[in-house]
Design a protein around this motif. Structure first.
Motif, PDB file in Angstrom:
ATOM      1  N   THR A 267     -20.734  21.528 -42.097  1.00  0.00           N
ATOM      2  CA  THR A 267     -19.420  20.880 -42.188  1.00  0.00           C
ATOM      3  C   THR A 267     -19.551  19.369 -42.211  1.00  0.00           C
ATOM      4  N   THR A 330     -14.373  13.595 -41.357  1.00  0.00           N
ATOM      5  CA  THR A 330     -14.656  13.039 -42.681  1.00  0.00           C
ATOM      6  C   THR A 330     -13.949  13.886 -43.744  1.00  0.00           C
ATOM      7  N   ILE A 331     -13.926  13.357 -44.970  1.00  0.00           N
ATOM      8  CA  ILE A 331     -13.335  14.105 -46.080  1.00  0.00           C
ATOM      9  C   ILE A 331     -14.070  15.435 -46.257  1.00  0.00           C
ATOM     10  N   ILE A 332     -15.399  15.394 -46.098  1.00  0.00           N
ATOM     11  CA  ILE A 332     -16.203  16.618 -46.232  1.00  0.00           C
ATOM     12  C   ILE A 332     -15.806  17.634 -45.182  1.00  0.00           C
ATOM     13  N   GLU A 333     -15.604  17.171 -43.930  1.00  0.00           N
ATOM     14  CA  GLU A 333     -15.224  18.085 -42.854  1.00  0.00           C
ATOM     15  C   GLU A 333     -13.828  18.648 -43.068  1.00  0.00           C
ATOM     16  N   LYS A 334     -12.911  17.819 -43.552  1.00  0.00           N
ATOM     17  CA  LYS A 334     -11.556  18.308 -43.815  1.00  0.00           C
ATOM     18  C   LYS A 334     -11.567  19.387 -44.897  1.00  0.00           C
ATOM     19  N   ARG A 335     -12.368  19.167 -45.921  1.00  0.00           N
ATOM     20  CA  ARG A 335     -12.492  20.195 -46.968  1.00  0.00           C
ATOM     21  C   ARG A 335     -13.076  21.473 -46.390  1.00  0.00           C
ATOM     22  N   SER A 336     -14.069  21.313 -45.509  1.00  0.00           N
ATOM     23  CA  SER A 336     -14.681  22.488 -44.867  1.00  0.00           C
ATOM     24  C   SER A 336     -13.656  23.247 -44.037  1.00  0.00           C
ATOM     25  N   TYR A 338     -10.337  23.293 -44.421  1.00  0.00           N
ATOM     26  CA  TYR A 338      -9.397  23.988 -45.319  1.00  0.00           C
ATOM     27  C   TYR A 338     -10.040  25.250 -45.907  1.00  0.00           C
ATOM     28  N   ARG A 339     -11.316  25.128 -46.279  1.00  0.00           N
ATOM     29  CA  ARG A 339     -12.026  26.271 -46.851  1.00  0.00           C
ATOM     30  C   ARG A 339     -12.193  27.389 -45.817  1.00  0.00           C
ATOM     31  N   ARG A 342      -8.868  29.120 -45.256  1.00  0.00           N
ATOM     32  CA  ARG A 342      -8.559  30.064 -46.345  1.00  0.00           C
ATOM     33  C   ARG A 342      -9.384  31.340 -46.224  1.00  0.00           C
TER      34      ARG A 342
END
Length: 372
Positions: A267, A330-336, A338-339, A342
């Motif tokens: 993450t 971080t942006i990477i962690e936020k994407r993680s 959300y993923r 889901r």
């Protein structure tokens, strides 16, 4: 025989170890109003000094260069025999630039070490209740020196798993070049706004605020990292004990620890010392053999729903705890996140996660997280 420590490593370690004290480990992650005020003063003082160093470096470089020009920094012609070509180089200018850069790096290193030491002292660290005192002291030294630690590799965990070597290299290169690239783009923007006939010295000096901002940003990262590394170990100890009391006889949980920690690490997409502490703490507590090349399940997160409900919940908490204790989203962690939401692995809103993260950084503890 261990690697010989550099001058700065010895200096940083000395600054930290002269303040070893006895205190309750809870004091490390619970901060009083007075402590928060001291931390804010340390932050502002460091910002001012780091920003001035960045701005002064540009001023000292370009004022003499533009005022005295060739008299101080002449262009010298060098003949390259293999390609039979003459090139013009400003040797004195580049030598002077290098000396200024080295002086700034030297000063900023000193400033970072002082800030890390002051933050640790304010938070009551180091103290003799820490079972991993020397390791954690070394980790704080590396924060002050802005050195990456890759101890996760020794546990067989790789945050860059799934990325190509070229992708990792480009990712790291962009991070290292961001100040230089932004400085170049800033000059292009200034020239566009002021026109092609703008004074060269004005264009050069307008880069001073940008480099001051980058120094402040770098100091902010160092201070934030020092703070989370000081406050995380006792929370990791507490969380490990909570998991152990619940799952010490549960073989299913023991089997997924390695895969869950790999998921935590991915993450962040960087080697974070707190993730190493968490993984090391869990593996030792549950008496799981540490391997540098463990057999990890690449489809683990897709198969979490096949686990028992209590293990699914523990995986979610473990991943979330790892996100919280690295000190930021971080942006990477936020994407993680959300993923993972889901995929049904996490069932927490971003508002809840932000609230816990802010509680941790503000020194309020994580009781709401542990009880949730």
């Amino acid at each position: 025989m261990g690697k010989k420590k550099s001058f700065w490593e010895k200096y940083a370690l000395k600054q930290l170890t002269i303040q070893v004290q006895s205190s309750n480990e809870n004091e490390l992650y619970i901060l009083s109003e007075d402590e928060l005020l001291v931390l804010e003063k340390i932050r502002i003082n460091t910002y001012i000094k780091a920003g001035l160093a960045g701005a002064l470096g540009i001023i000292l470089l370009y004022v003499p260069y533009n005022l005295f020009g060739e008299s101080l920094f002449p262009e010298r012609t060098f003949f390259i025999p293999y390609i039979e070509m003459n090139i013009e180089l400003e040797i004195e200018f580049w030598t002077y630039s290098l000396l200024l850069v080295l002086a700034e790096i030297y000063y900023l290193t000193f400033l970072n070490i002082k800030a890390v030491s002051a933050i640790a002292k304010t938070c009551g660290y180091p103290n003799d209740s820490d079972p991993y005192l020397q390791n954690n002291l070394d980790a704080l030294v590396n924060v002050g020196l802005e050195k990456k630690q890759k101890k996760l590799k020794k546990l067989g965990i790789n945050p860059f798993d799934g990325l190509s070597k070229l992708g990792v290299w480009l990712f790291q290169l962009l991070i290292k070049l961001k100040a230089s690239v932004s400085g170049f783009l800033w000059k292009l923007l200034v020239q566009k706004i002021l026109g092609r006939y703008a004074l060269r010295m004005l264009v050069d000096l307008l880069g001073a605020p940008l480099y001051a901002a980058w120094n402040i940003y770098a100091s902010r990262k160092v201070m934030n990292e020092a703070r989370v590394r000081v406050m995380a170990p006792p929370l990791i100890h507490k969380f490990t004990n909570l998991l152990y009391s619940e799952f010490k006889e549960n073989e299913e949980f023991k089997r997924i620890i390695y895969d869950a920690m790999q998921a935590v690490s991915k993450t962040k997409r960087s080697f974070h010392y707190n993730h190493f502490l968490l993984a090391n703490s869990l593996l030792n507590k549950f008496e799981i053999e540490i391997k540098e090349d463990p057999q990890l399940n690449s489809n683990f997160l897709k198969e979490v729903n096949n686990l028992s409900p209590e293990i699914q919940n523990s995986v979610a908490k473990l991943i979330l705890f790892g996100i919280i204790i690295d000190g930021g989203l971080t942006i990477i962690e936020k994407r993680s996140i959300y993923r993972l939401n889901r995929a049904g692995v996490l069932n927490y809103t971003m508002e809840e996660i932000n609230s816990w993260k802010e509680d941790f950084f503000a020194g309020k503890g994580l009781d709401a997280f542990f009880e949730g």
